[in-house]
Each structure stands twice: as structure tokens, then as C-alpha cells.
Write a protein that holds these residues in place. Sequence first.
Motif, PDB file in Angstrom:
ATOM      1  N   LEU A 273       0.835  -1.205   0.000  1.00  0.00           N
ATOM      2  CA  LEU A 273       0.000   0.000   0.000  1.00  0.00           C
ATOM      3  C   LEU A 273       0.872   1.258   0.000  1.00  0.00           C
ATOM      4  O   LEU A 273       0.641   2.196  -0.771  1.00  0.00           O
ATOM      5  N   GLY A 274       1.888   1.275   0.855  1.00  0.00           N
ATOM      6  CA  GLY A 274       2.815   2.412   0.904  1.00  0.00           C
ATOM      7  C   GLY A 274       3.482   2.622  -0.448  1.00  0.00           C
ATOM      8  O   GLY A 274       3.615   3.745  -0.933  1.00  0.00           O
ATOM      9  N   GLY A 275       3.868   1.527  -1.078  1.00  0.00           N
ATOM     10  CA  GLY A 275       4.527   1.599  -2.384  1.00  0.00           C
ATOM     11  C   GLY A 275       3.595   2.132  -3.466  1.00  0.00           C
ATOM     12  O   GLY A 275       3.997   2.953  -4.294  1.00  0.00           O
ATOM     13  N   PHE A 276       2.333   1.692  -3.432  1.00  0.00           N
ATOM     14  CA  PHE A 276       1.360   2.181  -4.418  1.00  0.00           C
ATOM     15  C   PHE A 276       1.098   3.676  -4.228  1.00  0.00           C
ATOM     16  O   PHE A 276       1.036   4.434  -5.191  1.00  0.00           O
ATOM     17  N   VAL A 277       0.956   4.097  -2.971  1.00  0.00           N
ATOM     18  CA  VAL A 277       0.695   5.517  -2.694  1.00  0.00           C
ATOM     19  C   VAL A 277       1.872   6.369  -3.163  1.00  0.00           C
ATOM     20  O   VAL A 277       1.694   7.400  -3.831  1.00  0.00           O
ATOM     21  N   MET A 278       3.087   5.926  -2.847  1.00  0.00           N
ATOM     22  CA  MET A 278       4.259   6.684  -3.282  1.00  0.00           C
ATOM     23  C   MET A 278       4.333   6.732  -4.812  1.00  0.00           C
ATOM     24  O   MET A 278       4.467   7.800  -5.408  1.00  0.00           O
ATOM     25  N   THR A 279       4.216   5.578  -5.455  1.00  0.00           N
ATOM     26  CA  THR A 279       4.381   5.518  -6.912  1.00  0.00           C
ATOM     27  C   THR A 279       3.322   6.328  -7.655  1.00  0.00           C
ATOM     28  O   THR A 279       3.636   7.079  -8.575  1.00  0.00           O
ATOM     29  N   HIS A 280       2.072   6.180  -7.231  1.00  0.00           N
ATOM     30  CA  HIS A 280       0.979   6.771  -8.021  1.00  0.00           C
ATOM     31  C   HIS A 280       0.583   8.175  -7.582  1.00  0.00           C
ATOM     32  O   HIS A 280       0.023   8.929  -8.367  1.00  0.00           O
ATOM     33  N   LEU A 281       0.826   8.529  -6.326  1.00  0.00           N
ATOM     34  CA  LEU A 281       0.366   9.841  -5.853  1.00  0.00           C
ATOM     35  C   LEU A 281       1.498  10.805  -5.545  1.00  0.00           C
ATOM     36  O   LEU A 281       1.387  11.997  -5.802  1.00  0.00           O
ATOM     37  N   LEU A 282       2.586  10.310  -4.956  1.00  0.00           N
ATOM     38  CA  LEU A 282       3.601  11.234  -4.439  1.00  0.00           C
ATOM     39  C   LEU A 282       4.857  11.354  -5.293  1.00  0.00           C
ATOM     40  O   LEU A 282       5.468  12.412  -5.340  1.00  0.00           O
ATOM     41  N   LEU A 283       5.242  10.272  -5.967  1.00  0.00           N
ATOM     42  CA  LEU A 283       6.539  10.271  -6.645  1.00  0.00           C
ATOM     43  C   LEU A 283       6.622  11.345  -7.734  1.00  0.00           C
ATOM     44  O   LEU A 283       7.635  12.048  -7.837  1.00  0.00           O
ATOM     45  N   GLY A 284       5.567  11.492  -8.520  1.00  0.00           N
ATOM     46  CA  GLY A 284       5.553  12.504  -9.588  1.00  0.00           C
ATOM     47  C   GLY A 284       5.802  13.903  -9.044  1.00  0.00           C
ATOM     48  O   GLY A 284       6.772  14.574  -9.422  1.00  0.00           O
ATOM     49  N   PRO A 285       4.918  14.372  -8.125  1.00  0.00           N
ATOM     50  CA  PRO A 285       5.131  15.702  -7.540  1.00  0.00           C
ATOM     51  C   PRO A 285       6.495  15.851  -6.860  1.00  0.00           C
ATOM     52  O   PRO A 285       7.154  16.878  -7.021  1.00  0.00           O
ATOM     53  N   LEU A 286       6.935  14.820  -6.130  1.00  0.00           N
ATOM     54  CA  LEU A 286       8.238  14.902  -5.444  1.00  0.00           C
ATOM     55  C   LEU A 286       9.371  15.028  -6.452  1.00  0.00           C
ATOM     56  O   LEU A 286      10.308  15.807  -6.259  1.00  0.00           O
ATOM     57  N   MET A 287       9.273  14.267  -7.540  1.00  0.00           N
ATOM     58  CA  MET A 287      10.353  14.318  -8.538  1.00  0.00           C
ATOM     59  C   MET A 287      10.400  15.675  -9.225  1.00  0.00           C
ATOM     60  O   MET A 287      11.486  16.202  -9.478  1.00  0.00           O
TER      61      MET A 287
END
Lengths: 162, 193
Positions: free
Chosen positions: B174-188
Motif C-alpha cells: 500500500l505504501g509503495g502504491f501511494v508513493m508511486t501513483h500519488l507522491l513520486l511525480g510531484p516529489l520528482m
Amino acid sequence: MKVAEKNIQGAAVCDAPNSQENIEKGLALVKYMIVGILFGIVFVKAEIISWFRIQEMFRLQSFHMYGVIGSAIITGIISIQIIKRFNIKTIKGETVNIPKKEFRKGQIIGGFIFGLGWAITGACPGPLFAQIGSGFTIVFVTLISAIVGTWVYGKFANKLPN
Amino acid sequence: MNQFIDWITQPWPWYVAGPMIGLTVPTLLLIGNKTFGISSSLRHVCAICVPAGIPFFTYNWKKEMWNMLFVVGVLIGGFIATNYLANPNDFILADQTKADLTALGITDFSGLMPSDIFDWSVLFTAKGLLFFVVGGFLVGFGTRYAGGCTSGHAIMGISSLQWPSLVATIFFMLGGFVMTHLLLGPLMSLVGF
């Protein structure tokens, strides 16, 4: 409070404890390094250490990682059932002991936090070591950071919900 | 022999690698009554180097030295596989993943790790802060809080049919899905991709 402390301590040693009664030193420990070497080779050859493979997994765009983890679990379940059914002993003749994992809130909160990190670094702790060995030496910084994270958890373990 | 080398240097399919990883569980149990787990090695490093009187790091780590040798082995295994059994062919990535990551600003798809991120030149930049410092911290803090990682919980824990490990594994994912789909784009994009 007593119970909470006991749980934290119990959970703390539950990850990969040593249940062997015989104390091993020196050369006797080399066999664990050999198992580790084989394990590291599999990690690299199956590309599990790849940041890209972890992205594929979380984006549901490849079956590879699900196949690896799923078949590893099935192999593990069958192996442990065989050990239990036939009461297979260790090479030192001891009864195999698998410590029980107690449920705690940490498995939910901590698990989620680890998941967030896993998708950033593209590595759980095992692949971190294999990545460094593969020549991605910058990952050493990630490893140090992970050790710091572990230390900070230990420092505040009593104050966190568990 | 050459045929064998050819075969072994190809990337290994999941149905070879998965069972081999699964066999680590009975191997460690039978050669020394050891429970498979890797993130505990990080805790042993803390206990050996900076216990600082913290109860969590005050235990008989000498008894757990096998775990340190195991992870040193994983590092050596990585070296051997990369230097002597390297895949002679191009790295193959799912087209859709390649497209998604290109959109996020990744340009190097030639190897197992993108040099856009995993290079020493990135260290003292915002990218380095995200991918090495923050990412590593979350992995170390999270695994210890959860009492294990993919090996200790997902593989060892579920293999021994312990439901708390299944819960942990669900939340890893779940943590991995949230990071990949919601947070990684904006963070990058925040760190300059």
C-alpha cells in the motif's frame, strides 16, 4: 506499560533471531555468508535489485516481481510444512524453532512508511547490499540513511504507537 | 560449459529466482535454526556502533553475527553476479513503465538503475536528498517499526503462516502504491526532474 514494553522487545528480536542453542563462532559462521552470496547472485540475476523492476511492480506493468515473491512464499510454505510434518532437525540435531510474530500497530504504520521508502529507493534492505556489491556505490549513502532511520526508531520506540 | 555460461548469464525468470529465494528459508532453519530476515542487520549495526544506552539496541548482538555475515555475502554475491555473470543483452523494461518514467524525467534506461538518479554527482542535490537520504531513512525507520522487511515478513513470516506478517506485507504494498501513483511525480518535479 509493562505489556507494551514486552511487545516492543519481543517484536524487536522477532525479525531474524538466532534460535540455535549451540554457540557458533568464526569459521562456523562462513556458511551463512555462502548462503548470502547465493542469495545476492539470485537478486542480481533476477534483476530484483533494479529500481525499474520495483517501478514496474508498483505500476502493475509486469508480473515478474509478483512471480518472484509469490513463488518464494509458496516454496517457503511447502518447505516449512515438510520440516514440521516430518519433524526434520537442524544439522546440529536441534528442533527447528520459528518464533511467533505478535501483531502490533507498527506492522501497519511502519509497514506503510517502509512501502513509501521502497518505491523511492527501489530497494528493500536486501537489495541495498546487492546494489552496492553490483557497483552502484552511491547506494551506500542510502544504506547509511537506513541505519540512521533504524536508530531513530530505536530511540523513540517507546513513544510511538505500538 | 559455454552453453551453461550463456544460459546462466541471461536474466533469470521469476519461476527460477522465486523458488531459490524461498529455499533460503529452510536452508537457514536447517543449517543453524536461523530465521530469515535482512533488515535486522541494520539494527545490529546500530547495536554494535552506537547503542547509546538505548534499550532497543542493548542486547547480545554477538549472537546475531551470522546475520551480518549473511548480508556481507549478499553484497559479495552482487559483485560476483555483476562482474562475472553479467547479462550480455540489453536491459528490457515494460514499454508502459518506460513511457511513465520518461514522463517523470528519467532518460537512462540502459541498465538496472537509471544514472539520472544513482550517481555520485547527484548526492549533494535535492534529488540526492530525496532518493538517498529520505528514501533510505523511510526504509530503515519503517522496516524496524514494522519489525521486518520483505524477507522477514513477506517471505519468512507468510511462509510460516503468521497473519501479522500478511498485514505488514499488505501495508508495504500500500505504501509503495501511494508513493508511486500519488507522491513520486510531484516529489520528482519538486527536486528538479
